[in-house]
Design an enzyme around this catalytic site. Structure first.
Site, short mmCIF file in Angstrom:
data_model
loop_
_atom_site.label_atom_id
_atom_site.label_comp_id
_atom_site.label_asym_id
_atom_site.label_seq_id
_atom_site.Cartn_x
_atom_site.Cartn_y
_atom_site.Cartn_z
N LYS A 196 -17.30 7.05 5.51
CA LYS A 196 -18.45 7.67 4.84
C LYS A 196 -19.66 7.43 5.74
O LYS A 196 -20.27 6.38 5.73
CB LYS A 196 -18.67 7.01 3.46
N SER A 251 -27.96 -1.92 5.18
CA SER A 251 -28.97 -2.83 4.64
C SER A 251 -28.33 -3.97 3.84
O SER A 251 -27.25 -3.82 3.25
CB SER A 251 -29.94 -2.06 3.76
N GLU A 272 -21.80 -6.09 7.94
CA GLU A 272 -22.75 -6.32 9.04
C GLU A 272 -24.10 -5.87 8.51
O GLU A 272 -24.37 -4.67 8.42
CB GLU A 272 -22.38 -5.47 10.26
N CYS A 306 -30.14 -3.56 14.03
CA CYS A 306 -30.12 -4.78 13.22
C CYS A 306 -30.24 -6.03 14.09
O CYS A 306 -30.54 -7.10 13.58
CB CYS A 306 -28.89 -4.83 12.34
N GLU A 404 -37.21 -7.48 7.82
CA GLU A 404 -36.85 -6.75 9.03
C GLU A 404 -37.66 -5.45 9.07
O GLU A 404 -37.56 -4.63 8.15
CB GLU A 404 -35.35 -6.44 8.94
#
Ligand code: ADP
Length: 504
Positions: A196, A251, A272, A306, A404
């Site tokens: 997806k 996220s 992750e 990230c 972040e």
């Protein structure tokens, strides 16, 4: 966020004619390129220009259910099950070759839908494809064990078997690499997958799936479900008893949701998630190397990775020098539409990200931080462009310190000694990557061991590699991708007790 439209491929195809052969307007289920069962579609837009590139199927939960069934049937089919590790390796090698041969076309698609500068798109394809090559090699090395038994008429045999169907939910910031890093290891292990991709960048995922098909990977082994409604489909992927593993990059908020939703079915979960990477520059650092590393770590992909440095901690002896040299480099960055070869900074991916980045900078400004350069949108280039920015005197209460930013904003904080730097670096619930620059050997080992992260760059700003385990600690995730550990996410360990053996 996305408007559902009627299929408008013909209208927009002219803008993508150069790479039309690989642009797919349909999703892939069980070897067929299909529309959504409702015929609904959603637009894929170029973030640099706002132009609609094309539209893709807006699949439903029922469509996703079909994809899961296709993956399950393929997993159980003779065509896939009977393949040896070497056979799967050969298929992955063919896929790798095709991706390599189509680098230019995929890069154009990637730059169009993600805004990533073309040179970075090509770099991502090489990086992402290195996982296909690596796992083609690993497919032949999924070793078991024979463990000495304490009983003399027994053998303890351990083998590794594929878990089954894996659902792979991928983000927009690495539209190819996050698909290949997951899919290549899953396939190498003998699993089948439902991918997806992000609603922002489905075209790159569909293009690599097309190449997998061309490589001869059997139908149903890779299925791609495009959708603008991620939540219900994510829910299904987590809860379906036919899905044995979920691998997600994105996220932290969504990762936590998927973790919770997978609990009931005791799914194998690989996450992750976001980071809050410290980038520490000690007095002993080679400042030129630290500046190069800072630029690469912070401004690659417009800061939308990230593992991007999120907080720069600079020791007081080199602070002024570091800030002034970084300012010079940041102000020389070429910003624009990523399709031009000399562009280094493209747009942010979407309005939500733009509002987040500008909101974080305004928050810091309101808390008396100092904007050294940038700090504004560049509306003359397009609505999603944001100036590369440096913020100093950042208080610990500022959002750019605690969260972040995922944009081209470097926050710089001065520190006095090593203990303070390490304490501040670890003062976060995230722990993905961390970087530091030091020429002091004792300090290098001390700090590398003390940073609470899954990956450390010592005198290096770019650390990702197919051979190395990628992943985080704390709330940055579970599991590792890439390296020989990457296979472990997709195999079960089975112990076979061979009893009552007659050796004499
Ligand atoms: P980002 O903030 O980087 O866009 P997200 O976590 O929102 O990251 O998105 C990463 C991937 O997760 C995308 O493929 C997105 O469609 C998907 N996603 C978003 N929300 C959900 C959800 N509730 N369930 C499953 N997948 C989701």
């Amino acid at each position: 966020m996305w408007r559902t439209v009627r299929l408008s491929a013909q209208i927009t195809m002219s803008s993508i004619r150069n790479f039309s052969a690989l642009v797919q307007n349909k999703a892939l289920i069980n070897g067929s390129w299909v529309d959504s069962s409702t015929c609904a579609t959603f637009d894929v837009k170029n973030p640099a220009s706002g132009e609609v590139i094309t539209s893709v199927p807006d699949m439903t939960v029922e469509d996703a259910q079909k994809a899961i069934k296709a993956a399950k049937d393929a997993f159980e089919s003779k065509e896939w099950r009977s393949l040896t590790g070497k056979d799967r390796s050969n298929l992955l090698k063919k896929w790798h070759k095709l991706i390599e041969q189509h680098t230019e076309e995929i890069a154009e698609i990637m730059t169009a839908e993600s805004g990533k500068p073309i040179a970075e798109s090509k770099g991502e394809i090489i990086y992402g494809n290195s996982f296909v090559e690596w796992f083609a090699e690993e497919a032949r090395r999924i070793y078991g064990e024979v463990i000495p038994s304490a009983v003399n008429n027994r053998e303890i045999i351990v083998m590794k078997q594929p878990i089954g169907v894996a659902a792979l939910i991928t983000p927009w910031n690495f539209p190819l690499a996050m698909v290949t890093r997951k899919a290549a290891s899953a396939l190498a292990a003998g699993c089948t997958v439902v991918v997806k991709p992000s609603e922002d960048t489905p075209l790159t995922a569909l293009a690599v799936a097309k190449l997998a098909e061309d490589a001869g990977i059997p139908k149903g082994v890779i299925n791609v479900v495009t959708t603008a409604k991620a939540a219900p489909i994510g829910d299904l992927l987590c809860k379906s008893p036919d899905v044995r593993g979920i691998s997600f990059t994105g996220s932290t908020e969504v990762g936590k949701l998927l973790f919770r939703n997978s609990a009931d079915g005791i799914k194998r979960v690989g996450l992750e998630l976001g980071g809050n990477a410290p980038f520490i520059v000690f007095d002993s650092a080679n400042i030129e190397k630290a500046i190069d590393g800072a630029m690469a770590s912070k401004f690659r992909n417009c800061g939308q990775t990230c593992v991007s440095a999120n907080r720069f901690f600079v020791q007081e002896g080199v602070y002024d020098k570091f800030v002034s040299q970084l300012k010079q480099r940041v102000e020389s960055l070429k910003i624009g539409n990523g399709k031009s070869c000399d562009v280094q900074i493209g747009p942010l991916i979407n309005e939500m990200q733009f509002n987040k980045v500008s909101g974080f900078v305004e928050d810091a400004r309101s808390k008396n931080a100092n904007i050294v350069t940038g700090g504004k949108g560049l509306s003359s280039l397009g609505s999603l462009f944001y100036a590369p920015t440096i913020v100093t005197d950042v208080p610990p209460t500022a959002k750019i310190y605690t969260e972040e930013v995922f944009g081209p904003v470097a926050s710089i904080i001065k520190f006095k000694d090593e203990a303070e730097a390490v304490q501040k670096a670890n003062d976060t619930r995230r722990g993905l990557a961390g970087y530091f620059y030091s020429e002091n050997l004792q300090q290098v080992f001390r700090v590398a061991k003390r940073l609470e992260v899954g990956m450390v760059g010592v005198n290096e700003g770019i650390i990702s590699a197919a051979e190395a385990p990628f992943g985080g600690v704390k709330e940055s995730g579970v599991g590792r991708e890439g390296s020989h550990h990457g296979i472990d996410e997709y195999v079960d360990i089975k112990y076979i007790c061979m009893g009552n053996l007659k050796y004499d």
